[in-house]
Design a protein around this motif. Structure first.
Motif: not given
Lengths: 196, 611
Positions: B577-588
């Motif tokens: 949910g709102e604590s998922n660190d992968n929301l902060l990560m760019n995969n490009e």
């Protein structure tokens, strides 16, 4: 006979295996941990020291909890353990205020965690104060407290202080372990190596 | 099973086998290559794992190039006098090793720990080097500078067993401790002291983790760290880093097992990501080439270079576990058919068309070997429980293989286990009846005598093969793609250097938050932040905080500590949910050749949430 536990802080890495094993073995409810591990930091970055300190009922000889209990639910057993007769406890929580180690927990019987058989400590502990009993049921059949049994790091040593051949007796003589809050003179049965 | 097999065969015949992705999370045990074989028999080049580029593949390539085997994975802790732990936290990452490490420390072995956060093991260290996340390669090169410059390396060992010292000496000259201190934020005195302690205490070993894989130049970092063990004469010696072996089992890393040659070359060329990331996705140099997750997401969402229509996932939770979760979840929702085998109803399983109940290790017979740090013996596991209809992953694959009519697959879990223990001339049942383990001593010094499995048969400080492939043959350091130095303007808005991907004791990646006894011990996702820094931001211990990156924002709970640099924060991973660190990560932005998303050392900002 006098059961004591010696905890070697040099060996404790704060993995919380004991905390989890205790929860499963004693079926404690959500938010209640008879045994837990706290972190204590000193100094400033980067000169900082960190200790992992396992905390549990200290089974004190001068038990503040026992003194204040109005129903004599808290009692001392012949092996040196401080125990609670859950049938006699009326949940007044005076003992929780008296305990200098914050080792007692009131079981409000909140929602039992799903999947935990008996939930919140089972019916016998609903509405009463509960705490670590050194796994006295295990001791009675020649076993060890669960936290001692599961420790991978030999950080917890348990035994009879009055048996001169026991490891705890040797450690008490050779390592001069300390107790927490010595100023209170509670004479706890849990000793620590490496407090510094 | 019938539905899954029917769908997979349908897409295969309609759009080619490459339209079916077979993916997994991470797994352990004697069967970890079985899924590769399954995918190769089905015919899809798009087998992958969430870990792949993020864990193991970069460092295994680095090790293969350097000394022809996985010695960095196997510190001979029981016999070591000095243990260098680099970015690992064994109490949380690998308990059996941790136990051995702490026993070694108790008998007097020295302990050096490199970690931006004062981890469980860093708290026990003689020397703790709080490196700026992402700058580890500079630190390793700085230590090599001291070791070579002060002539503390093992001259006899290097002369006999290594090639490339002259070139390495020239390279590390650029990395003086003073300069490295500026780059890494580690005090110069500590860099020198750590290098001297490691080089002069023999034997010494190194324990690593996927930290080495999760930077912008992962192969170079792994090589830089590996060379510390090489020049000090600690490879293939007692108490150093030794080579694992799987005695008593059929080797699972061979083509005979994986059957990758069964796949036509033109299909292999279609592997998603193969053009951009040949080290991950082409047959050389890895034995189990895999597709690149960001390329899979792209194919699902855009149909380019061709449509991906189905995913068969065995264990793993890509909805949370791969970088840029928003995009990952969008793709998982869009794909026409998703089948998931898992123990629990994960975020990814919730999105699936079919969920197959997989069993846990306690519900399976199996084996554990030296690759799982038994350090020698083959341990035999006995199934002790059975829950519902759940069966092991091998059993799921075996049953599915029958429905898909795949040749050359095992009939059942039992059939597989009998196959894998053939070298012992017993059935698995007989093996179980015989006891809990088959003894097998660790092998040391074999390669010193027979030569290393490298082109020169020596330890390659200078890697000719890397040079041939067009990469730098010597380790180097460059700034992460975003950092206070490479993107100073961005750093004004996002002033903190972030490390994530760290393990927390009680959890494993995205798993186990649903187990009440574990959740009770670690109830909330915790941000490690320096206490003084936090107070200057009016953040107190236990406050809810917002962590923002240029790509997203998440919500965490602050833990104030002195065990972290004032400009570094530790973000936990694996929370939903709102604590998922992968929301902060760019995969490009991915690393050259191998496609790793750098998770260590990107930028973020932290502020207190509204109370």
């Amino acid at each position: 006979m006098k059961y004591v536990m010696v905890i070697d802080l040099n060996q404790c890495v704060g993995c919380d295996t004991c905390t989890v094993a205790c929860k499963l073995d004693n079926q404690t409810g959500s938010g209640i941990q008879w045994g837990r591990v706290i972190e204590e930091e000193s100094g400033r970055f980067p000169e900082v020291k960190k200790l992992y300190i396992p905390i549990l009922c200290m089974h004190c000889e001068e038990s503040e909890c026992l003194k204040v209990c109005p129903t004599k639910a808290t009692y001392r057993d012949p092996r040196g353990l401080v125990l609670i007769d859950y049938d006699k406890c009326m949940g007044c929580q005076y003992c929780m205020l008296a305990c200098p180690y914050m080792a007692r927990h009131f079981n409000e019987a909140r929602t039992p965690p799903p999947g935990v058989p008996g939930g919140a400590g089972g019916d016998s502990r609903k509405g009463v104060v509960e705490k670590c009993d050194f796994c006295e049921d295990r001791l009675s059949v020649g076993g060890l407290p669960r936290c001692v049994e599961v420790c991978s790091y030999d950080a917890r040593i348990f035994g009879d202080r009055d048996d001169p051949g026991s490891r705890v007796a040797k450690l008490l003589t050779e390592e001069k372990p300390e107790v927490l809050k010595p100023e209170g003179a509670y004479h706890p049965s849990v000793y620590y190596i490496g407090v510094k | 099973m019938t539905i899954v097999a029917g769908k997979l065969n349908q897409f295969k015949s309609e759009s080619g086998p490459e339209s079916v992705v077979m993916a997994r999370g991470t797994n352990r045990g004697s069967w970890i290559r079985v899924f590769n074989r399954f995918a190769n028999l089905f015919g899809t080049p798009n087998w992958t794992e969430s870990g792949g580029a993020q864990c193991f593949t970069p460092r295994s390539i680095a090790q293969s190039l350097t000394f022809g085997g996985l010695a960095l994975e196997w510190p001979d802790l029981a016999n070591s006098e000095c243990i260098l732990v680099w970015g690992a936290n064994p109490p949380a990452t690998w308990p059996p090793k941790s136990k051995k490490l702490m026993a070694a420390r108790k008998r007097g072995a020295k302990l050096i720990v490199i970690d931006p956060v004062q981890s469980n093991i860093a708290a026990k260290a003689d020397l703790w080097l709080p490196v700026r996340p992402g700058s580890d390669a500079a630190l390793a090169l700085g230590m090599l500078h001291v070791i070579i410059g002060e002539r503390l390396y093992d001259r006899e060992y290097v002369e006999r067993y290594c090639v490339g010292l002259t070139e390495l000496t020239a390279r590390v000259r650029e990395y003086s401790p003073g300069k490295v201190a500026e780059i890494t934020w580690v005090e110069e005195r500590l860099i020198v002291e750590a290098a001297r302690l490691f080089a002069t205490t023999r034997p010494a070993c190194i324990e690593i983790a996927c930290t080495l894989d999760e930077v912008i130049d992962p192969i170079q970092l792994s090589r830089a760290v590996a060379l510390l063990a090489c020049v000090t004469g600690n490879i293939d010696v007692a108490g150093g880093n030794i080579f694992p072996h799987a005695a008593g089992q059929v080797s699972i890393d061979t083509n005979d097992f994986i059957l990758r040659d069964r796949m036509p070359v033109e299909l292999q060329a279609k592997r998603l990501g193969a053009d951009a990331y040949p080290l991950l996705s082409k047959n050389l140099p890895v034995n189990f080439p895999m597709a690149h997750w960001p390329a899979i997401l792209e194919a699902i969402l855009t149909g380019k270079p061709y449509p991906v229509r189905a995913i068969f996932l065995m264990g793993g939770n890509p909805a949370l576990s791969i970088a840029n979760s928003t995009r990952a979840q969008e793709a998982l929702r869009k794909v026409e058919f998703l089948a998931v085998a898992d123990l629990f109803m994960t975020k990814t399983a919730e999105m699936a068309d079919v969920v197959l109940p997989a069993s846990s290790w306690l519900e399976q017979n199996g084996l554990a070997d030296s690759s799982q740090a038994t350090y020698g013996p083959l341990r035999i596991r006995r199934k002790i429980a059975s829950v519902g209809e759940a069966v092991s992953d091998i059993e799921i694959m075996a049953r599915l293989a029958k429905k898909l009519k795949l040749p050359d697959f095992w009939d059942s879990e039992e059939d597989y286990l009998n196959y894998i223990v053939k070298p012992l001339n017993v059935t698995f049942e007989e093996l179980q009846a015989g006891g809990e383990s088959v003894p097998s001593p660790m092998i040391r010094g074999k390669h010193l005598q027979e030569g290393f499995r490298t082109p020169s048969r020596k330890i390659e400080l200078y890697s000719r093969r890397l040079e041939e492939w067009g990469y730098d043959p010597l380790p180097f350091y460059r700034e992460p793609h975003e950092s206070p130095y490479s993107t100073p303007e961005l750093a004004k808005q996002y002033p903190f250097v972030m490390t994530t991907g760290r393990r927390v004791v009680t959890y494993f990646h995205t798993g186990l938050r649903n187990v009440p006894a574990l959740r009770d011990v670690k109830p909330v996702p915790v941000l490690d932040i320096n206490a003084s820094t936090a107070r200057s931001l009016h953040i107190e211990d236990g406050d809810k905080v917002i962590v923002e990156s240029p790509y997203g924002r998440i919500s965490l709970v602050a833990r104030l500590t002195e065990g972290i640099h004032p400009r570094v924060v530790g973000v936990p991973h694996g929370w939903p949910g709102e604590s998922n660190d992968n929301l902060l990560m760019n995969n490009e932005v991915c690393s050259l050749g191998i496609g790793t998303t750098p998770l260590r050392g990107t930028l973020c900002n932290v502020r207190r949430a509204q109370r």
